[in-house]
Design a protein around this motif. Structure first.
Motif, PDB file in Angstrom:
ATOM      1  N   ASP A 128      17.200  -5.652  -2.796  1.00 38.53           N
ATOM      2  CA  ASP A 128      17.580  -6.831  -3.585  1.00 38.53           C
ATOM      3  C   ASP A 128      17.566  -6.570  -5.083  1.00 38.53           C
ATOM      4  O   ASP A 128      17.862  -7.472  -5.869  1.00 38.53           O
ATOM      5  CB  ASP A 128      16.624  -7.994  -3.280  1.00 38.53           C
ATOM      6  CG  ASP A 128      16.974  -8.708  -1.983  1.00 38.53           C
ATOM      7  OD1 ASP A 128      18.154  -8.639  -1.566  1.00 38.53           O
ATOM      8  OD2 ASP A 128      16.077  -9.332  -1.390  1.00 38.53           O
ATOM      9  N   VAL A 129      17.226  -5.352  -5.509  1.00 39.00           N
ATOM     10  CA  VAL A 129      17.156  -5.066  -6.945  1.00 39.00           C
ATOM     11  C   VAL A 129      18.577  -5.061  -7.514  1.00 39.00           C
ATOM     12  O   VAL A 129      19.431  -4.304  -7.044  1.00 39.00           O
ATOM     13  CB  VAL A 129      16.465  -3.714  -7.207  1.00 39.00           C
ATOM     14  CG1 VAL A 129      16.449  -3.412  -8.712  1.00 39.00           C
ATOM     15  CG2 VAL A 129      15.043  -3.721  -6.660  1.00 39.00           C
ATOM     16  N   GLY A 157       4.685  -1.220  -4.920  1.00 36.34           N
ATOM     17  CA  GLY A 157       4.362  -2.388  -4.116  1.00 36.34           C
ATOM     18  C   GLY A 157       5.545  -3.065  -3.466  1.00 36.34           C
ATOM     19  O   GLY A 157       5.432  -4.222  -3.032  1.00 36.34           O
ATOM     20  N   LEU A 158       6.676  -2.367  -3.364  1.00 37.59           N
ATOM     21  CA  LEU A 158       7.892  -2.998  -2.871  1.00 37.59           C
ATOM     22  C   LEU A 158       8.255  -2.503  -1.472  1.00 37.59           C
ATOM     23  O   LEU A 158       8.119  -1.325  -1.157  1.00 37.59           O
ATOM     24  CB  LEU A 158       9.059  -2.706  -3.819  1.00 37.59           C
ATOM     25  CG  LEU A 158       8.916  -3.256  -5.241  1.00 37.59           C
ATOM     26  CD1 LEU A 158      10.073  -2.783  -6.112  1.00 37.59           C
ATOM     27  CD2 LEU A 158       8.854  -4.776  -5.218  1.00 37.59           C
ATOM     28  N   THR A 159       8.718  -3.414  -0.648  1.00 39.97           N
ATOM     29  CA  THR A 159       9.218  -3.070   0.677  1.00 39.97           C
ATOM     30  C   THR A 159      10.692  -2.665   0.573  1.00 39.97           C
ATOM     31  O   THR A 159      11.355  -2.897  -0.456  1.00 39.97           O
ATOM     32  CB  THR A 159       9.103  -4.263   1.630  1.00 39.97           C
ATOM     33  OG1 THR A 159       9.981  -5.308   1.172  1.00 39.97           O
ATOM     34  CG2 THR A 159       7.666  -4.783   1.675  1.00 39.97           C
ATOM     35  N   LEU A 160      11.215  -2.111   1.658  1.00 42.60           N
ATOM     36  CA  LEU A 160      12.625  -1.741   1.674  1.00 42.60           C
ATOM     37  C   LEU A 160      13.505  -2.968   1.439  1.00 42.60           C
ATOM     38  O   LEU A 160      14.479  -2.908   0.675  1.00 42.60           O
ATOM     39  CB  LEU A 160      12.982  -1.071   3.000  1.00 42.60           C
ATOM     40  CG  LEU A 160      14.465  -0.720   3.197  1.00 42.60           C
ATOM     41  CD1 LEU A 160      14.971   0.203   2.097  1.00 42.60           C
ATOM     42  CD2 LEU A 160      14.679  -0.086   4.572  1.00 42.60           C
ATOM     43  N   MET A 218       0.852  -1.190   0.000  1.00 42.07           N
ATOM     44  CA  MET A 218       0.000   0.000   0.000  1.00 42.07           C
ATOM     45  C   MET A 218       0.891   1.245   0.000  1.00 42.07           C
ATOM     46  O   MET A 218       1.822   1.358   0.790  1.00 42.07           O
ATOM     47  CB  MET A 218      -0.908   0.006   1.227  1.00 42.07           C
ATOM     48  CG  MET A 218      -1.960   1.092   1.214  1.00 42.07           C
ATOM     49  SD  MET A 218      -3.118   0.900   2.587  1.00 42.07           S
ATOM     50  CE  MET A 218      -4.191   2.304   2.265  1.00 42.07           C
ATOM     51  N   ALA A 219       0.636   2.185  -0.918  1.00 42.42           N
ATOM     52  CA  ALA A 219       1.457   3.379  -1.041  1.00 42.42           C
ATOM     53  C   ALA A 219       1.407   4.188   0.257  1.00 42.42           C
ATOM     54  O   ALA A 219       0.347   4.329   0.870  1.00 42.42           O
ATOM     55  CB  ALA A 219       0.992   4.227  -2.209  1.00 42.42           C
ATOM     56  N   PRO A 263      12.838   1.320  -7.543  1.00 43.96           N
ATOM     57  CA  PRO A 263      13.703   0.157  -7.827  1.00 43.96           C
ATOM     58  C   PRO A 263      14.972   0.537  -8.584  1.00 43.96           C
ATOM     59  O   PRO A 263      16.043  -0.036  -8.332  1.00 43.96           O
ATOM     60  CB  PRO A 263      12.801  -0.757  -8.654  1.00 43.96           C
ATOM     61  CG  PRO A 263      11.422  -0.394  -8.251  1.00 43.96           C
ATOM     62  CD  PRO A 263      11.457   1.083  -8.001  1.00 43.96           C
ATOM     63  N   GLY A 264      14.869   1.484  -9.499  1.00 42.98           N
ATOM     64  CA  GLY A 264      16.050   1.932 -10.228  1.00 42.98           C
ATOM     65  C   GLY A 264      17.024   2.681  -9.337  1.00 42.98           C
ATOM     66  O   GLY A 264      18.246   2.539  -9.467  1.00 42.98           O
ATOM     67  N   GLN A 265      16.488   3.484  -8.416  1.00 41.99           N
ATOM     68  CA  GLN A 265      17.355   4.211  -7.484  1.00 41.99           C
ATOM     69  C   GLN A 265      18.141   3.236  -6.612  1.00 41.99           C
ATOM     70  O   GLN A 265      19.365   3.376  -6.433  1.00 41.99           O
ATOM     71  CB  GLN A 265      16.517   5.119  -6.593  1.00 41.99           C
ATOM     72  CG  GLN A 265      15.721   6.179  -7.315  1.00 41.99           C
ATOM     73  CD  GLN A 265      14.880   7.000  -6.341  1.00 41.99           C
ATOM     74  OE1 GLN A 265      15.254   7.197  -5.184  1.00 41.99           O
ATOM     75  NE2 GLN A 265      13.738   7.481  -6.805  1.00 41.99           N
ATOM     76  N   PHE A 266      17.440   2.252  -6.056  1.00 44.43           N
ATOM     77  CA  PHE A 266      18.103   1.294  -5.180  1.00 44.43           C
ATOM     78  C   PHE A 266      19.054   0.389  -5.951  1.00 44.43           C
ATOM     79  O   PHE A 266      20.062  -0.073  -5.398  1.00 44.43           O
ATOM     80  CB  PHE A 266      17.069   0.481  -4.406  1.00 44.43           C
ATOM     81  CG  PHE A 266      16.539   1.187  -3.191  1.00 44.43           C
ATOM     82  CD1 PHE A 266      17.112   0.982  -1.951  1.00 44.43           C
ATOM     83  CD2 PHE A 266      15.485   2.079  -3.293  1.00 44.43           C
ATOM     84  CE1 PHE A 266      16.637   1.642  -0.820  1.00 44.43           C
ATOM     85  CE2 PHE A 266      15.007   2.756  -2.177  1.00 44.43           C
ATOM     86  CZ  PHE A 266      15.585   2.534  -0.932  1.00 44.43           C
ATOM     87  N   ALA A 267      18.773   0.150  -7.229  1.00 45.33           N
ATOM     88  CA  ALA A 267      19.696  -0.643  -8.045  1.00 45.33           C
ATOM     89  C   ALA A 267      21.060   0.026  -8.109  1.00 45.33           C
ATOM     90  O   ALA A 267      22.097  -0.651  -8.114  1.00 45.33           O
ATOM     91  CB  ALA A 267      19.130  -0.840  -9.449  1.00 45.33           C
TER      92      ALA A 267
END
Length: 326
Positions: free
Chosen positions: A23-24, A15-18, A1-2, A277-281
């Motif tokens: 893991d990205v 929809g992604l948790t920390l 949930m946003a 996801p791109g930032q964390f990658a």
């Protein structure tokens, strides 16, 4: 949930948790990734940047801001701003890259991370009031696609070279800042992605801080709707799937895996413009000394943003004090 109420037609948290974001992965590089970028860097270092400094435009937070122009690859003359200490010589130097909002306010990037510092704040080609170049769109959606038909013409590669040439201009103006690992690099959004692409090849850059960096994990980004320049790339890719091969050379996460200097990344859990996801990658791929500051949101106004921004500024200062302060 946003975590925030919003009216976007997609979930800016995806929809992604920390834990899932951490893991990205980064995509594997093309076989000639390093050769391509080392050649681009050599081209940029060969440029006579011929910097010219204009009169003082503003004084604040211990620095005087001047207009500055310099030459980049392809003979393109670019502008920006030069921050010089009010008192005494500069002991530290920074190259500060901007986002797709451009560089509208002269003092938007001061105070600088460390006292007694100088900085060059370039407008990369096509962007900002001092980076306009005929033929290059000055809007994010058009700019990001300029030259995307080939890795040799993609504007993102030239914008990375603009940062390298800005570093050359700064060191020419302030020779005491010359030498390896003497400069810090800062970038946000577009500037964060450009910074990640610039870092592995430039021995002058000794540490970097990247905020909500873009261009991380292009194959994944092409599957994620957003409200930023990535949506323009997604639309283009649907009609031109061959663009995916060009994008492999401009993946900030792929480049991050080759960065050896310390990097502080501020990555957001919720961001409608640059998918988290791109930032964390980008952060996950770093193999050198790294630090992470998790932001609640990026490219989004929310209650508490002032306090969170202050925390980022304080963290940035501590980071550069430890890495460049001596």
């Amino acid at each position: 949930m946003a975590p925030f109420a919003h009216d976007f037609p997609f979930d800016p948290a995806y929809g992604l948790t920390l834990d899932e974001l951490l893991d990205v992965p980064a995509p594997p590089p093309p076989e000639d990734f390093e050769a391509f970028w080392r050649a681009r860097y050599a081209e940029a270092r060969a440029v006579d940047t011929a910097p010219e400094v204009g009169p003082v435009e503003e004084e604040r937070d211990g620095v005087r801001l001047h207009g500055v122009t310099f030459t980049s690859v392809g003979g393109v003359r670019l502008g920006g701003r030069l921050a010089l200490p009010v008192d005494g010589p500069a002991e530290h130097g920074f190259v500060i890259a901007h986002g797709y909002g451009g560089r509208q306010a002269a003092g938007a990037d001061v105070p600088l991370p460390l006292p007694r510092s100088a900085a060059i704040l370039p407008c990369v080609r096509g962007m900002g009031d001092r980076g306009l170049v005929p033929g290059i769109p000055d809007d994010a959606a058009g700019h990001v696609l300029h030259g995307i038909g080939s890795r040799d013409t993609c504007v993102i590669g030239d914008c990375v070279a603009d940062l390298w040439c800005a570093a050359s201009a700064l060191q020419e103006l302030l020779p005491r800042l010359s030498g390896p690992r003497r400069l810090g690099c800062l970038g946000e959004s577009l500037g964060g992605g450009l910074g990640a692409l610039a870092l592995p090849w430039d021995e002058r850059l000794g540490a970097a801080q990247l905020t909500v960096p873009t261009f991380g994990n292009h194959p994944l980004r092409l599957t994620l709707p957003c409200a930023g320049s990535g949506e323009s790339v997604r639309a283009h890719h649907r009609g031109h799937p061959e663009a995916a091969e060009v994008l492999r050379y401009f993946d900030a996460a792929t480049a991050a895996a080759l960065v050896e200097v310390p990097v502080l990344v501020a990555a957001a859990l919720f961001d409608p413009s640059v998918p988290p996801p791109g930032q964390f990658a980008v952060y996950n791929a770093l193999r050198g000394p790294r630090e992470l500051l998790v932001l609640r949101a990026g490219h989004f106004a929310y209650r508490g943003i002032v306090a969170d921004t202050a925390e980022l500024v304080a963290r940035r200062t501590r980071f550069f004090e430890a890495r460049l302060g001596a």
